[in-house]
Enzyme design. Structure first.
Site, short mmCIF file in Angstrom:
data_model
loop_
_atom_site.label_atom_id
_atom_site.label_comp_id
_atom_site.label_asym_id
_atom_site.label_seq_id
_atom_site.Cartn_x
_atom_site.Cartn_y
_atom_site.Cartn_z
N LYS A 96 -9.10 -5.88 -32.72
CA LYS A 96 -10.03 -4.90 -32.14
C LYS A 96 -10.74 -4.17 -33.29
O LYS A 96 -10.43 -3.02 -33.63
CB LYS A 96 -9.29 -3.94 -31.20
CG LYS A 96 -10.23 -3.27 -30.22
CD LYS A 96 -9.48 -2.65 -29.07
CE LYS A 96 -10.30 -1.59 -28.38
NZ LYS A 96 -11.53 -2.04 -27.76
N1 PMP Z 1 -12.58 -7.06 -24.17
C1 PMP Z 1 -13.17 -6.27 -25.08
C2 PMP Z 1 -14.13 -6.85 -26.03
C3 PMP Z 1 -12.87 -4.90 -25.11
O1 PMP Z 1 -13.45 -4.10 -26.01
C4 PMP Z 1 -11.96 -4.36 -24.18
C5 PMP Z 1 -11.67 -2.88 -24.19
N2 PMP Z 1 -10.64 -2.55 -25.09
C6 PMP Z 1 -11.37 -5.23 -23.26
C7 PMP Z 1 -11.70 -6.57 -23.29
C8 PMP Z 1 -10.31 -4.73 -22.33
O2 PMP Z 1 -9.17 -4.48 -23.09
P1 PMP Z 1 -8.10 -3.37 -22.66
O3 PMP Z 1 -7.68 -3.72 -21.29
O4 PMP Z 1 -6.98 -3.54 -23.63
O5 PMP Z 1 -8.80 -2.08 -22.73
#
Ligand code: PMP
Length: 302
Positions: A152
């Site tokens: 991330k």
């Molecule tokens: N894909 C991307 C590219 C994201 O930025 C996010 C948000 N964090 C998600 C999916 C969803 O991830 P999460 O459920 O961990 O927030």
């Protein structure tokens, strides 16, 4: 929305003092990794619950390790910083949290430190509207061999921004991005599910997605409800045969999709599986439903 009194950058400080120097590697090269986290306020219980805190902080540790930071903020350090901040701000409503581990010094782009941790926690009441009209983006997801999406990293978000901006220009609410091979990947900041012939289908973890915490939660909740779930590559042409579809993620929660490329899905948005899932998700996240206490961390304001 008014800014909160405090932010946290290597320690508690006033919101207006939470700055980052323009010579920092974070500013110049996007040398930063982060988490978006939510906390839900339960008015009846007068309790604030941070949603899946440990899962987020573990992913932040992974992202820092992947980027070979020379100092890694651990789960325990991240949790302590956040609790100190939440207590100091005393916000008693739904909260959005951003936690960023970033290279705060100047220098060459290959350096791996010094590392700082920044945390903000701001009131957030917006529920994303349901019934999204989305397009399949002309922008493809950057592949694992170029910009790994399971990390991330802030720099990855340029990819999703291009898709999101294009979708808005074209009059859509958001976009579905495909992999380089043309399989369905995810939205700009959320994962994708569709229901086809009663089966919930979501792209597998090799489809250049973020290994989303909400996606794992959704799979678990659907299975608990007796809905079969498949994690597999999805062809673009399958989208036209979906009865239901939705995005999911920390910011978007469960966001029903109404149409894809102006083709309405088989049922009204939200369809029955999506609607039940959304209600259950919200009830568990706010603690109204006591199920899955391991996903909630109560904030101690005393
Ligand atoms: N894909 C991307 C590219 C994201 O930025 C996010 C948000 N964090 C998600 C999916 C969803 O991830 P999460 O459920 O961990 O927030």
């Amino acid at each position: 929305m008014a800014a909160p009194e405090y932010a946290w950058v290597n320690g508690l400080l006033k919101w207006e003092d939470a700055t980052c120097h323009i010579s920092s590697l974070a500013f110049k090269y996007g040398a930063a990794v982060f988490e978006g986290i939510r906390a839900y306020w339960n008015a009846e219980q007068e309790a604030l619950y941070v949603w899946q805190l440990e899962e987020h902080l573990k992913r932040l540790e992974y992202s820092q390790r992947f980027m070979r930071y020379d100092r890694i903020f651990t789960v325990e350090e991240g949790a302590a910083a956040l609790m100190e901040l939440l207590k100091a701000n005393g916000i008693k409503s739904n909260v959005h949290i951003a936690m960023t581990a970033f290279l705060s010094g100047p220098g060459q782009p290959y350096l791996m430190g010094p590392v700082s941790l920044a945390v903000t926690a701001t009131a957030r009441s917006d529920d994303k509207a349901g019934g999204l009209n989305v397009q399949v983006s002309s922008w493809r997801r950057a592949p694992d061999s170029s910009l790994p999406q399971r990390v991330k990293a802030n720099g990855n978000y340029l990819n999703g921004r291009l898709a999101g901006m294009e979708a808005h220009r074209n009059g859509y609410d958001s976009a579905i991005m495909l992999t380089q091979a043309g399989k369905v990947s995810e939205g700009p900041a959320m994962c994708f599910f569709m229901v086809r012939n009663g089966v919930a289908v979501t792209p597998d973890k090799q489809s250049d997605i973020l290994e989303s915490i909400t996606r794992d939660t959704v799979i678990r909740l659907l299975k608990e409800d007796g809905i079969p779930v498949e994690e597999r590559p999805i062809d673009r042409s399958e989208l036209a045969d979906a009865e239901e579809a939705f995005f999911c993620g920390t910011a978007w929660e469960i966001a029903p999709i109404r149409s894809i490329d102006r083709l309405d899905l088989g049922s009204e948005a939200p369809g029955p599986i999506t609607a039940r899932l959304r209600d259950r998700f919200k009830a568990i996240a706010t603690g109204a439903d006591p199920d899955h206490p391991e996903w909630r961390t109560k904030v101690d304001f005393d």
